[in-house]
Write a protein that holds these residues in place. Structure first.
Motif, mmCIF file in Angstrom:
data_model
loop_
_atom_site.group_PDB
_atom_site.id
_atom_site.type_symbol
_atom_site.label_atom_id
_atom_site.label_comp_id
_atom_site.label_asym_id
_atom_site.label_seq_id
_atom_site.Cartn_x
_atom_site.Cartn_y
_atom_site.Cartn_z
ATOM 1 N N ILE A 194 0.935 -1.170 0.144
ATOM 2 C CA ILE A 194 -0.062 -0.023 0.201
ATOM 3 C C ILE A 194 1.030 1.157 0.089
ATOM 4 C CG2 ILE A 194 -1.667 1.289 1.400
ATOM 5 C CD1 ILE A 194 -2.900 -1.310 2.224
ATOM 6 N N ASP A 195 1.867 1.257 0.973
ATOM 7 C CA ASP A 195 2.966 2.344 0.871
ATOM 8 C C ASP A 195 3.637 2.664 -0.623
ATOM 9 O OD1 ASP A 195 2.342 2.661 3.578
ATOM 10 O OD2 ASP A 195 4.061 2.028 4.219
ATOM 11 N N ARG A 196 3.903 1.630 -1.145
ATOM 12 C CA ARG A 196 4.668 1.752 -2.603
ATOM 13 C C ARG A 196 3.690 2.239 -3.563
ATOM 14 N NH1 ARG A 196 9.297 -0.734 -2.936
ATOM 15 N NH2 ARG A 196 10.177 -2.327 -1.091
ATOM 16 N N VAL A 197 2.471 1.765 -3.682
ATOM 17 C CA VAL A 197 1.249 1.953 -4.248
ATOM 18 C C VAL A 197 1.235 3.655 -4.227
ATOM 19 C CG1 VAL A 197 -1.001 1.989 -5.290
ATOM 20 C CG2 VAL A 197 0.282 0.116 -4.951
ATOM 21 N N ARG A 198 0.984 4.104 -2.910
ATOM 22 C CA ARG A 198 0.617 5.475 -2.635
ATOM 23 C C ARG A 198 2.214 6.511 -2.917
ATOM 24 N NH1 ARG A 198 -0.141 4.940 2.525
ATOM 25 N NH2 ARG A 198 -2.559 4.808 2.551
ATOM 26 N N GLY A 199 3.106 5.820 -2.679
ATOM 27 C CA GLY A 199 4.189 6.472 -3.064
ATOM 28 C C GLY A 199 4.488 6.710 -4.489
ATOM 29 N N LEU A 200 4.030 5.587 -5.524
ATOM 30 C CA LEU A 200 4.043 5.705 -6.897
ATOM 31 C C LEU A 200 3.137 7.047 -7.370
ATOM 32 C CD1 LEU A 200 5.350 4.421 -9.584
ATOM 33 C CD2 LEU A 200 3.340 2.851 -9.479
ATOM 34 N N SER A 201 1.884 6.970 -6.809
ATOM 35 C CA SER A 201 0.789 7.866 -7.082
ATOM 36 C C SER A 201 1.259 9.076 -6.700
ATOM 37 C CB SER A 201 -0.418 7.424 -6.184
ATOM 38 O OG SER A 201 -1.271 8.625 -6.560
ATOM 39 N N LEU A 202 2.180 9.349 -5.647
ATOM 40 C CA LEU A 202 2.452 10.596 -5.285
ATOM 41 C C LEU A 202 3.703 11.208 -6.271
ATOM 42 C CD1 LEU A 202 2.717 10.619 -1.260
ATOM 43 C CD2 LEU A 202 0.925 11.645 -2.636
ATOM 44 N N ASP A 203 4.412 10.343 -6.721
ATOM 45 C CA ASP A 203 5.466 10.527 -7.363
ATOM 46 C C ASP A 203 4.795 11.060 -8.936
ATOM 47 O OD1 ASP A 203 7.460 10.158 -5.880
ATOM 48 O OD2 ASP A 203 7.834 8.063 -6.395
ATOM 49 N N LEU A 204 3.833 10.646 -9.340
ATOM 50 C CA LEU A 204 3.198 10.827 -10.532
ATOM 51 C C LEU A 204 2.482 12.083 -10.623
ATOM 52 C CD1 LEU A 204 1.532 7.491 -11.498
ATOM 53 C CD2 LEU A 204 3.480 8.677 -12.711
ATOM 54 N N ARG A 205 1.716 12.748 -9.281
ATOM 55 C CA ARG A 205 1.132 13.716 -9.230
ATOM 56 C C ARG A 205 0.658 13.687 -7.729
ATOM 57 N NH1 ARG A 205 -0.276 18.600 -11.290
ATOM 58 N NH2 ARG A 205 -1.848 19.738 -10.260
ATOM 59 N N PRO A 206 1.200 14.516 -6.700
ATOM 60 C CA PRO A 206 0.656 14.589 -5.483
ATOM 61 C C PRO A 206 -0.618 15.473 -5.338
ATOM 62 C CG PRO A 206 2.699 16.195 -5.710
ATOM 63 C CD PRO A 206 2.365 15.395 -6.923
ATOM 64 N N PRO A 207 -1.777 14.729 -4.963
ATOM 65 C CA PRO A 207 -2.781 15.483 -4.818
ATOM 66 C C PRO A 207 -2.890 16.748 -3.723
ATOM 67 C CG PRO A 207 -3.177 13.069 -4.417
ATOM 68 C CD PRO A 207 -1.895 13.326 -4.206
#
Length: 575
Positions: free
Chosen positions: A419-432
């Motif tokens: 879950i942390d990795r997926v969240r980090g990957l999402s944040l790298d793409l564009r932080p909400p």
């Protein structure tokens, strides 16, 4: 008684009276008024007719440029001497010619050696000329030029000669004015044709070399110059070098550089305004420097230069030059400026096309890099974690009682990591949070996270940037910081970095500075990476500017300056 008539000696013809020769000269001029519309022909015939009418040894016709307040010699009664005369350009007020033009009255010199108004005295004396008379040629309120008559004896003007001269000048003015109007009409038509052709060429071609060569050829033709040249800013060295010309150089121009403040082109660079000179070698405004040898080798006398401007920046210089003394007119300058504007459009189009191609290539490379990174993360990290979870769950399914708890606990731990990795990957793409909280909170979070992931300590200072900005502005600033610090981590071997963000009502400035190894900016600029080009393009899209200051061994500083309009009210309210 018959009166014997005197016998005429055989072989001799009585010379015609003044009235006969004068009448012939005036009739010839009248025919010229009615038949010829070529300025050069009219001027030449005026000079020859005046020589006959006034019994002058040499007659010159000087054409006036009232705006420039200059006279230019355009015709002599003896064509053979045209290229020998020492002065072919004369300012109003200087010498007998200039005084006649300035005061619009006749000037008579009986003895050139004793009259301070005489010029080129030795040259005329060597040809048996010691006296002169200068008569202004006017048409209504306009000064068209002056008629300069010269011979070995003083001019004595009686009433008959006065009337003849006045009539001759009046006829000359009409002939010259008609020819000039016809010439102007023809030039205007040709100007329109050349400019229309350039517009078609610019709109129909992205081949910069072809378009700028046409601009140079148009400058030579429309300004009636001996040659035309274009110097452009060199992207790597930021100096101006000659790229296009209409006539071969006598000296190789590859090492010739245009420096601000030196030469006429250097003055144009310094002032940003067009400039001209009718006598480069003797113009007190011009610092000659290294250019003197080049100008002498090329035989250049008069020069007109216009800046090629893209926005507030001079990107090139357009030259029109003459190998003989002449006055470039206001119209010549207007035409050269217009041609320089066409050159600027062509350069802008070429730069835009090059940036578009580079950006397209950069976007494809960036997409592929991002896709490789995501694929690597999915395959090597998330894929491995999912495989491990699958194996643990199978093990738990085969176990009984307390033996199930260990694989289940391990599986849950891996799920948390996943879950942390997926969240980090999402944040790298564009932080909400960039959309929800704004620029300063997002950068604070990003820099703290960046510091924990790398060995680089980052300090963050901000002033006046706590408000919300337009979405495009916030995204550009975040991506520039992200790319710059990614380069620091990958290439700079830095231990410390500083991010500064300042804003006022109109502008936003960003600086990212590190203590790393630095790099050669000019060399990198020749073949920019997708990251460097992307940062510059983001700033340029928002009508801003990004500058990179670095050198091997002294770190790197990236500075971006952007306009900073306030966010829309609904967006500002989300902060």
């Amino acid at each position: 008684m018959r009166v014997a008539r005197p016998q005429r000696r055989p072989g001799r013809v009585a010379p015609p009276s003044r009235s006969v020769s004068s009448t012939g000269a005036l009739l010839k001029l009248n025919l010229l008024v009615a038949s010829s519309l070529d300025v050069a022909t009219v001027l030449r015939e005026i000079a020859r007719a005046a020589a006959t009418l006034m019994e002058a040894k040499l007659v010159g016709v000087w054409v006036a440029d009232e705006r420039a307040r200059m006279l230019e010699l355009r015709a002599l009664s003896d064509d053979r001497l045209l290229d020998e005369l020492p002065n072919r350009v004369m300012p109003f007020g200087h010498g007998a010619l200039g005084r006649a033009a300035l005061e619009r009255r006749r000037v008579v010199i009986d003895d050139a050696e004793r009259d301070e108004r005489a010029t080129s005295v030795e040259w005329f004396k060597a040809r048996g000329i010691t006296a002169a008379m200068v008569v202004p040629i006017t048409f209504h309120d306009s000064l068209l030029g002056v008629l300069a008559l010269a011979r070995g004896a003083p001019f004595r003007i009686d009433q008959e000669a006065e009337e003849l001269l006045d009539g001759f000048i009046a006829q000359s003015a009409i002939a010259l004015r008609h020819a000039q109007l016809y010439e102007v009409a023809g030039r205007r038509q040709r100007e329109a044709e050349v400019l229309a052709g350039l517009v078609r060429g610019i709109n129909g071609s992205l081949d910069l070399d072809t378009v700028l060569q046409h601009v140079a050829e148009g400058a030579q033709e429309l300004c009636q110059a001996d040659t035309a040249r274009i110097a452009l800013r060199d992207a790597e060295s930021d100096v101006f070098v000659f790229r296009y010309w209409t006539r071969a150089w006598r000296r190789d121009p590859k090492d010739l550089r245009i420096e601000p403040g030196i030469g006429l082109g250097g003055l144009v660079l310094s002032t940003g305004r067009p400039m001209r000179t009718d006598d480069w070698a003797n113009d007190a405004r011009i610092r000659q420097g290294q250019y003197r040898e080049v100008v002498e080798a090329e035989g250049t006398v008069a020069i007109l230069v216009a800046p090629v401007r893209l926005g507030d920046r001079v990107e090139g210089l357009l030259y029109a030059t003459s190998h003989t003394p002449r006055v470039f007119s206001d119209r010549d300058e207007e035409l050269l400026v217009e041609l320089a504007d066409h050159a600027a459009i062509a350069i802008g189009n070429a730069q835009l096309y090059a940036r578009t191609v580079s950006l397209s290539r950069g976007l494809v490379e960036a997409q592929e890099t991002e896709r490789r990174s995501i694929a690597h993360e999915l395959h090597d990290q998330i894929g491995q974690d999912l495989t491990a979870i699958k194996l643990l769950l199978r093990r738990a399914a085969r176990a009984d009682g307390d033996a199930r708890r260990v694989p289940e606990a391990d599986a849950l731990s891996l799920v948390d990591d996943l879950i942390d990795r997926v969240r980090g990957l999402s944040l790298d793409l564009r932080p909400p949070m960039l959309d929800d909280l704004g620029l300063v909170p997002t950068l604070t979070w990003f820099l703290r996270r960046y510091g924990t992931r790398t060995a680089v300590r980052v300090a963050f200072a901000h002033e006046g940037a706590e408000r919300r900005f337009e979405r495009a502005t916030e995204t550009a600033i975040f991506r520039i910081v992200q790319e710059a610090l990614t380069n620091v981590a990958r290439h700079a071997t830095a231990t410390e970095a500083t991010v500064r963000l300042r804003a006022d009502e109109a502008a936003l400035s960003l600086e990212i500075e590190d203590n790393g190894c630095g790099f050669d900016v000019a060399r990198a600029g020749a073949r920019p990476t997708a990251g460097l080009a992307g940062m510059r393009d983001r700033a340029r899209w928002l009508r801003g500017r990004l500058v990179i200051d670095s050198a091997p061994g002294r770190g790197t500083r990236v500075r971006a300056d952007l306009p900073a309009p306030a966010a829309e009210p609904c967006r500002a309210g989300r902060a």
